[in-house]
Design a protein around this motif. Structure first.
Motif, PDB file in Angstrom:
ATOM      1  N   THR A 124       0.814  -1.216   0.000  1.00 22.20           N
ATOM      2  CA  THR A 124       0.000   0.000   0.000  1.00 22.20           C
ATOM      3  C   THR A 124       0.844   1.261   0.000  1.00 22.20           C
ATOM      4  O   THR A 124       0.338   2.350  -0.279  1.00 22.20           O
ATOM      5  N   ASP A 125       2.146   1.134   0.295  1.00 19.75           N
ATOM      6  CA  ASP A 125       3.030   2.300   0.342  1.00 19.75           C
ATOM      7  C   ASP A 125       3.905   2.446  -0.908  1.00 19.75           C
ATOM      8  O   ASP A 125       4.651   3.416  -1.030  1.00 19.75           O
ATOM      9  N   LYS A 126       3.815   1.502  -1.825  1.00 16.51           N
ATOM     10  CA  LYS A 126       4.752   1.472  -2.946  1.00 16.51           C
ATOM     11  C   LYS A 126       4.632   2.675  -3.879  1.00 16.51           C
ATOM     12  O   LYS A 126       5.573   3.023  -4.572  1.00 16.51           O
ATOM     13  N   PHE A 127       3.466   3.327  -3.888  1.00 17.10           N
ATOM     14  CA  PHE A 127       3.279   4.454  -4.806  1.00 17.10           C
ATOM     15  C   PHE A 127       3.269   5.801  -4.089  1.00 17.10           C
ATOM     16  O   PHE A 127       2.941   6.816  -4.706  1.00 17.10           O
ATOM     17  N   THR A 128       3.638   5.810  -2.808  1.00 18.08           N
ATOM     18  CA  THR A 128       3.764   7.074  -2.101  1.00 18.08           C
ATOM     19  C   THR A 128       4.796   7.948  -2.809  1.00 18.08           C
ATOM     20  O   THR A 128       5.866   7.477  -3.199  1.00 18.08           O
ATOM     21  N   ASP A 129       4.488   9.215  -2.995  1.00 18.62           N
ATOM     22  CA  ASP A 129       5.327  10.203  -3.690  1.00 18.62           C
ATOM     23  C   ASP A 129       5.333  10.026  -5.211  1.00 18.62           C
ATOM     24  O   ASP A 129       6.077  10.708  -5.914  1.00 18.62           O
ATOM     25  N   LYS A 130       4.508   9.113  -5.736  1.00 17.84           N
ATOM     26  CA  LYS A 130       4.477   8.913  -7.184  1.00 17.84           C
ATOM     27  C   LYS A 130       3.099   9.203  -7.777  1.00 17.84           C
ATOM     28  O   LYS A 130       2.874   8.978  -8.967  1.00 17.84           O
ATOM     29  N   ALA A 131       2.183   9.700  -6.956  1.00 21.99           N
ATOM     30  CA  ALA A 131       0.799   9.862  -7.406  1.00 21.99           C
ATOM     31  C   ALA A 131       0.675  10.821  -8.582  1.00 21.99           C
ATOM     32  O   ALA A 131      -0.046  10.549  -9.545  1.00 21.99           O
ATOM     33  N   GLU A 132       1.378  11.953  -8.527  1.00 21.77           N
ATOM     34  CA  GLU A 132       1.255  12.932  -9.608  1.00 21.77           C
ATOM     35  C   GLU A 132       1.823  12.389 -10.917  1.00 21.77           C
ATOM     36  O   GLU A 132       1.243  12.590 -11.991  1.00 21.77           O
ATOM     37  N   LEU A 133       2.954  11.692 -10.834  1.00 25.66           N
ATOM     38  CA  LEU A 133       3.520  11.052 -12.021  1.00 25.66           C
ATOM     39  C   LEU A 133       2.556  10.012 -12.573  1.00 25.66           C
ATOM     40  O   LEU A 133       2.344   9.907 -13.787  1.00 25.66           O
ATOM     41  N   TYR A 134       1.960   9.238 -11.675  1.00 25.43           N
ATOM     42  CA  TYR A 134       1.038   8.177 -12.079  1.00 25.43           C
ATOM     43  C   TYR A 134      -0.158   8.768 -12.818  1.00 25.43           C
ATOM     44  O   TYR A 134      -0.548   8.298 -13.892  1.00 25.43           O
ATOM     45  N   ALA A 135      -0.748   9.808 -12.221  1.00 21.23           N
ATOM     46  CA  ALA A 135      -1.936  10.425 -12.819  1.00 21.23           C
ATOM     47  C   ALA A 135      -1.619  11.043 -14.178  1.00 21.23           C
ATOM     48  O   ALA A 135      -2.437  11.000 -15.099  1.00 21.23           O
ATOM     49  N   LYS A 136      -0.424  11.608 -14.311  1.00 19.80           N
ATOM     50  CA  LYS A 136      -0.069  12.326 -15.534  1.00 19.80           C
ATOM     51  C   LYS A 136       0.329  11.395 -16.676  1.00 19.80           C
ATOM     52  O   LYS A 136       0.013  11.652 -17.845  1.00 19.80           O
ATOM     53  N   TYR A 137       1.020  10.301 -16.341  1.00 16.37           N
ATOM     54  CA  TYR A 137       1.650   9.514 -17.390  1.00 16.37           C
ATOM     55  C   TYR A 137       1.090   8.107 -17.588  1.00 16.37           C
ATOM     56  O   TYR A 137       1.416   7.451 -18.570  1.00 16.37           O
ATOM     57  N   ARG A 138       0.268   7.610 -16.666  1.00 18.41           N
ATOM     58  CA  ARG A 138      -0.305   6.281 -16.872  1.00 18.41           C
ATOM     59  C   ARG A 138      -1.452   6.351 -17.874  1.00 18.41           C
ATOM     60  O   ARG A 138      -2.250   7.280 -17.848  1.00 18.41           O
ATOM     61  N   PRO A 139      -1.542   5.349 -18.739  1.00 14.64           N
ATOM     62  CA  PRO A 139      -2.564   5.386 -19.789  1.00 14.64           C
ATOM     63  C   PRO A 139      -3.949   5.003 -19.281  1.00 14.64           C
ATOM     64  O   PRO A 139      -4.094   4.313 -18.262  1.00 14.64           O
ATOM     65  N   SER A 140      -4.949   5.441 -20.004  1.00 14.01           N
ATOM     66  CA  SER A 140      -6.318   5.012 -19.743  1.00 14.01           C
ATOM     67  C   SER A 140      -6.559   3.696 -20.487  1.00 14.01           C
ATOM     68  O   SER A 140      -5.638   3.108 -21.064  1.00 14.01           O
ATOM     69  N   TYR A 141      -7.801   3.255 -20.487  1.00 20.55           N
ATOM     70  CA  TYR A 141      -8.150   1.966 -21.083  1.00 20.55           C
ATOM     71  C   TYR A 141      -8.947   2.194 -22.368  1.00 20.55           C
ATOM     72  O   TYR A 141      -9.677   3.180 -22.482  1.00 20.55           O
ATOM     73  N   PRO A 142      -8.813   1.298 -23.341  1.00 23.83           N
ATOM     74  CA  PRO A 142      -9.486   1.514 -24.633  1.00 23.83           C
ATOM     75  C   PRO A 142     -11.002   1.618 -24.460  1.00 23.83           C
ATOM     76  O   PRO A 142     -11.591   0.905 -23.645  1.00 23.83           O
ATOM     77  N   LEU A 143     -11.621   2.474 -25.243  1.00 21.35           N
ATOM     78  CA  LEU A 143     -13.075   2.602 -25.187  1.00 21.35           C
ATOM     79  C   LEU A 143     -13.747   1.283 -25.544  1.00 21.35           C
ATOM     80  O   LEU A 143     -14.825   0.966 -25.018  1.00 21.35           O
ATOM     81  N   GLU A 144     -13.101   0.510 -26.388  1.00 19.49           N
ATOM     82  CA  GLU A 144     -13.626  -0.814 -26.745  1.00 19.49           C
ATOM     83  C   GLU A 144     -13.728  -1.700 -25.504  1.00 19.49           C
ATOM     84  O   GLU A 144     -14.680  -2.475 -25.343  1.00 19.49           O
ATOM     85  N   TYR A 145     -12.744  -1.582 -24.612  1.00 20.24           N
ATOM     86  CA  TYR A 145     -12.778  -2.364 -23.374  1.00 20.24           C
ATOM     87  C   TYR A 145     -13.890  -1.884 -22.443  1.00 20.24           C
ATOM     88  O   TYR A 145     -14.616  -2.699 -21.868  1.00 20.24           O
ATOM     89  N   ILE A 146     -14.036  -0.577 -22.302  1.00 16.67           N
ATOM     90  CA  ILE A 146     -15.082  -0.033 -21.444  1.00 16.67           C
ATOM     91  C   ILE A 146     -16.456  -0.481 -21.929  1.00 16.67           C
ATOM     92  O   ILE A 146     -17.314  -0.909 -21.132  1.00 16.67           O
ATOM     93  N   ASP A 147     -16.679  -0.419 -23.228  1.00 15.77           N
ATOM     94  CA  ASP A 147     -17.955  -0.850 -23.798  1.00 15.77           C
ATOM     95  C   ASP A 147     -18.179  -2.348 -23.579  1.00 15.77           C
ATOM     96  O   ASP A 147     -19.303  -2.793 -23.286  1.00 15.77           O
ATOM     97  N   TYR A 148     -17.119  -3.136 -23.737  1.00 13.90           N
ATOM     98  CA  TYR A 148     -17.193  -4.582 -23.479  1.00 13.90           C
ATOM     99  C   TYR A 148     -17.608  -4.848 -22.034  1.00 13.90           C
ATOM    100  O   TYR A 148     -18.482  -5.691 -21.762  1.00 13.90           O
ATOM    101  N   LEU A 149     -16.999  -4.128 -21.109  1.00 12.40           N
ATOM    102  CA  LEU A 149     -17.276  -4.315 -19.687  1.00 12.40           C
ATOM    103  C   LEU A 149     -18.747  -4.021 -19.373  1.00 12.40           C
ATOM    104  O   LEU A 149     -19.422  -4.806 -18.678  1.00 12.40           O
ATOM    105  N   ILE A 150     -19.225  -2.925 -19.883  1.00 10.77           N
ATOM    106  CA  ILE A 150     -20.620  -2.529 -19.637  1.00 10.77           C
ATOM    107  C   ILE A 150     -21.584  -3.565 -20.199  1.00 10.77           C
ATOM    108  O   ILE A 150     -22.561  -3.965 -19.548  1.00 10.77           O
ATOM    109  N   SER A 151     -21.289  -4.039 -21.394  1.00  8.87           N
ATOM    110  CA  SER A 151     -22.158  -5.013 -22.053  1.00  8.87           C
ATOM    111  C   SER A 151     -22.146  -6.360 -21.339  1.00  8.87           C
ATOM    112  O   SER A 151     -23.203  -6.925 -21.028  1.00  8.87           O
ATOM    113  N   GLU A 152     -20.953  -6.862 -21.049  1.00 15.75           N
ATOM    114  CA  GLU A 152     -20.840  -8.191 -20.449  1.00 15.75           C
ATOM    115  C   GLU A 152     -21.357  -8.228 -19.016  1.00 15.75           C
ATOM    116  O   GLU A 152     -21.855  -9.255 -18.554  1.00 15.75           O
ATOM    117  N   ALA A 153     -21.239  -7.114 -18.310  1.00 13.46           N
ATOM    118  CA  ALA A 153     -21.724  -7.058 -16.928  1.00 13.46           C
ATOM    119  C   ALA A 153     -23.214  -6.721 -16.863  1.00 13.46           C
ATOM    120  O   ALA A 153     -23.823  -6.771 -15.792  1.00 13.46           O
TER     121      ALA A 153
END
Length: 251
Positions: A4-33
């Protein structure tokens, strides 16, 4: 160090540079669930709220469960304008969510940090009957040369590097033990990621294993990655081959 502490001090980098998920995946999730606008999703290990934000955009109520204060604070600031976002300081194994109240549990980039059996029991407690769990990772395509060479750099300069995504490629997770009767649907979605130099470096520095500025390995790590970027880039840009992997089923 606790997970739970591994990302302390890295939150801003994480938010700025980590990618989102494909819209195709989001649509798949909504449909399948089988979700509708009245459904409630629990995003466990929600971090800076990347997946939570995408689900909120679709009109769902999302409970973000995140134990790390830095990560949770960034999510709260980013998503506070949306009244359907509920932020909880809690763990995957003890979410504090009400029994039988959740229509879908999502876990993005975090399942490999959990106690799998305790989390499975917690999912069974909070999910409505027949509701499912979605585990997802944005993973580098390990067959590409640039990803192989970047892994070598991480191995050399990052003391805690066990492989990308917590080493799940090298030490596969026992998904059949997590999902009910060992049954789940595995899907792949292409999600190649374009970067300039600052984005390329930021993506690696946001990782739990990456050295911080105060570490002696920091500057050699940056230099090696910068040289790698120079090798593969064209006009200051490159694309990292990336795959979104989804595991979906009942628990």
């Amino acid at each position: 160090m606790k997970s739970t502490d591994k990302f302390t001090d890295k939150a801003e980098l994480y938010a700025k540079y980590r990618p989102s998920y494909p819209l195709e995946y989001i649509d798949y999730l909504i449909s399948e669930a089988g979700l509708n606008e009245d459904c409630m999703i629990a995003d466990i290990g929600s971090g800076t709220g990347i997946l939570s934000g995408q689900l909120l955009e679709k009109g769902f109520t999302v409970i973000g469960v995140e134990p790390n204060n830095d990560m949770r604070f960034v999510a709260e600031q980013t998503l506070k304008a949306n009244s359907r976002f509920i932020s909880l300081k809690a763990t995957a194994e003890n979410t504090t969510i009400n029994d039988n109240s959740i229509d879908l549990v999502t876990v993005a980039q975090a399942f490999h940090w959990f106690d799998m059996e305790k989390f499975r029991l917690e999912c069974q407690r909070i999910l409505k009957q027949d509701a499912k769990v979605a585990l997802v990772w944005n993973s580098r395509d390990g067959s590409s040369d640039i990803n192989k060479e970047s892994a070598d750099i991480c191995q050399k300069y990052c003391q805690n590097f066990k492989g990308f995504s917590g080493g799940m490629e090298e030490t596969p997770i026992a998904f059949p033990q997590f999902f009910k009767d060992g049954k789940y649907e595995l899907k792949y979605f292409r999600n190649d990621l374009p970067f300039d130099l600052s984005g390329f470096l930021g993506r690696y520095l946001s990782a739990s294993y990456a050295p911080k500025k105060t570490d002696k390995e920091y500057h050699p790590f940056i230099t090696a990655l910068s040289n790698l970027f120079e090798k593969y880039s064209n006009n200051g840009k490159l694309v990292i081959p990336n795959i979104t992997r989804s595991y979906f089923g009942k628990v």
